[in-house]
Design an enzyme around this catalytic site. Sequence first.
Site, PDB file in Angstrom:
ATOM      1  CG  ASP A  86      -8.167  -7.287  -3.910  1.00 46.27           C
ATOM      2  OD1 ASP A  86      -8.742  -8.304  -3.468  1.00 46.27           O
ATOM      3  OD2 ASP A  86      -7.732  -6.386  -3.172  1.00 46.27           O
ATOM      4  CG  HIS A  87      -9.314 -13.430  -4.341  1.00 50.77           C
ATOM      5  ND1 HIS A  87      -8.054 -13.380  -3.795  1.00 50.77           N
ATOM      6  CD2 HIS A  87     -10.123 -13.914  -3.370  1.00 50.77           C
ATOM      7  CE1 HIS A  87      -8.098 -13.822  -2.555  1.00 50.77           C
ATOM      8  NE2 HIS A  87      -9.341 -14.145  -2.269  1.00 50.77           N
TER       9      HIS A  87
ATOM     10  CG  HIS B 136      -7.755  -9.431  -0.060  1.00 51.10           C
ATOM     11  ND1 HIS B 136      -7.656  -9.416  -1.422  1.00 51.10           N
ATOM     12  CD2 HIS B 136      -7.064 -10.527   0.354  1.00 51.10           C
ATOM     13  CE1 HIS B 136      -6.949 -10.461  -1.832  1.00 51.10           C
ATOM     14  NE2 HIS B 136      -6.576 -11.140  -0.770  1.00 51.10           N
TER      15      HIS B 136
END
Length: 507
Positions: free
Chosen positions: A196-197, A259
């Site tokens: 999950d950037h 996110h």
Amino acid sequence: MPGLLGLDDPLRFNKPVAPCAVVIFGANGDLTKRKLMPALYRLAYERRLPAGFAVIGVSRTPLSDDAFREKMRESVARFLEDSPFDEELWRSFAQGLFYQIGDIGDPALYTALGERLGQIAAARATAGNVLFYLSTSPSQYAPAVEGLGSAGLHRHEGAFRRIIIEKPFGHDQASASELNQRVRKVLDEQSIYRIDHYLGKETVQNILAFRFGNGIFEPLWNRRYVNHVQVTAAESIGVEGRGGYYQEAGALRDMIQNHLLQVMATIAMEPPAEYAAEAVRDERAKLLKSIQRILPEDVPRVAVKGQYGPAHIGGQAVAGFREEPGVDPEAQTDTYAALSLEIDNWRWAGVPFYIRTGKRLPKRVTDIAIEFNRAPLAIFGDETSAQSPNLLVIRIQPEEGISLRFSSKLPGAGMNLRPVMMDFNYGASFGTRTPTAYETLLLDALEGDATLYTRQDMVEASWSVVQPVLEVWSETKFDLPNYAAGSWGPAASDEMLAARGHFWRVP
């Protein structure tokens, strides 16, 4: 408690990386060109990669090793952020780039890949260590893992084999569970890195340092002092030619399920006993499981669906979502989603957490706003008691930093107050380049540090939060579009907060 989380220990960020190869499935895709290869090059630029290192791109497009290298050179030179492109360094880096043609559904690919890995291990001294990266369409995740397992590439005596799986991890709760079952038949949890950037963004990581590295804030981080919390992820752009994909995803799936719920968990989690992967992830998972479940009958009250319509912005005509290429003219897709959530634990009971995300909003901004309760007694009169309450804003993008709003006396006679801001900006304060999220996350995976990666119980808990909303929305026909491009979303979103005496702040 100095060193409680190891946040003052620079050695964590300088651990040596073992020799290894990175295999990227989907090597001709946008993610590889825009994010992954520039991040790996930058790590090489900073001498964070081992001498024994190689990258193998895998895709169906016929390419030679040299053609792949030239293609990646063009991408890195174009998409490298805040860094110089060094031709001499690239020539050295490119010697470790290789290409393997093949189809993920074809067993022959994995046989050829295994042979290639053996050759490269001998030539590049990678010691048999491999990090697989699935930069493919989600439908290919399980087949790729199963292909690796069938060919025996998922394990190697005396070496590590890890895999990074891009989001989305599933399309709903059932598909996420099914995907996990298929992946876990091949790999154990310790080898799976669900990326999950957002968790790799410097300011999201700094939430932990801010909360647990300072004695002044954590005592206030609870229902006694916090009035409510807002998490905003706004984009000024539309779907940018991705209408077909976005029509099937929508804002709730695309942003909130992964996110923003992970950001919320980082804000609200309990302190871990130590700054270690499982301790941090245990607390994030515990928080996500504590989010009050939404009943179907409550969805209209706590969830808002929006879709942008046509408008004129800056004298330019902007198409609505239904006019975008590849989009059904009667699409019910949410390009805006907002939730009102509560946490069932002693720290946060009764404190609303408002989360919103949308496309074609007035500006690009992602931030967290924590509003504190007003002073219990207005000793300076009713007029000053109406002053803005204390507000802590953590800015994730575009300018990373932290701001604190408090009241101060205006110069001159009388006790007149006005709100002022105390501001911290990453760039101005440290004067150093902030690593991109993918640099951080790739390096962590190479080092075997899963702190910033999501675990399966976290994925399942976040899906359980949004699943009731998805089900009700799928059975309801909405009158869309309901907000104009360039506005802050549908009126129903403002009404959701107004019902509790709150309003959305303008970032």
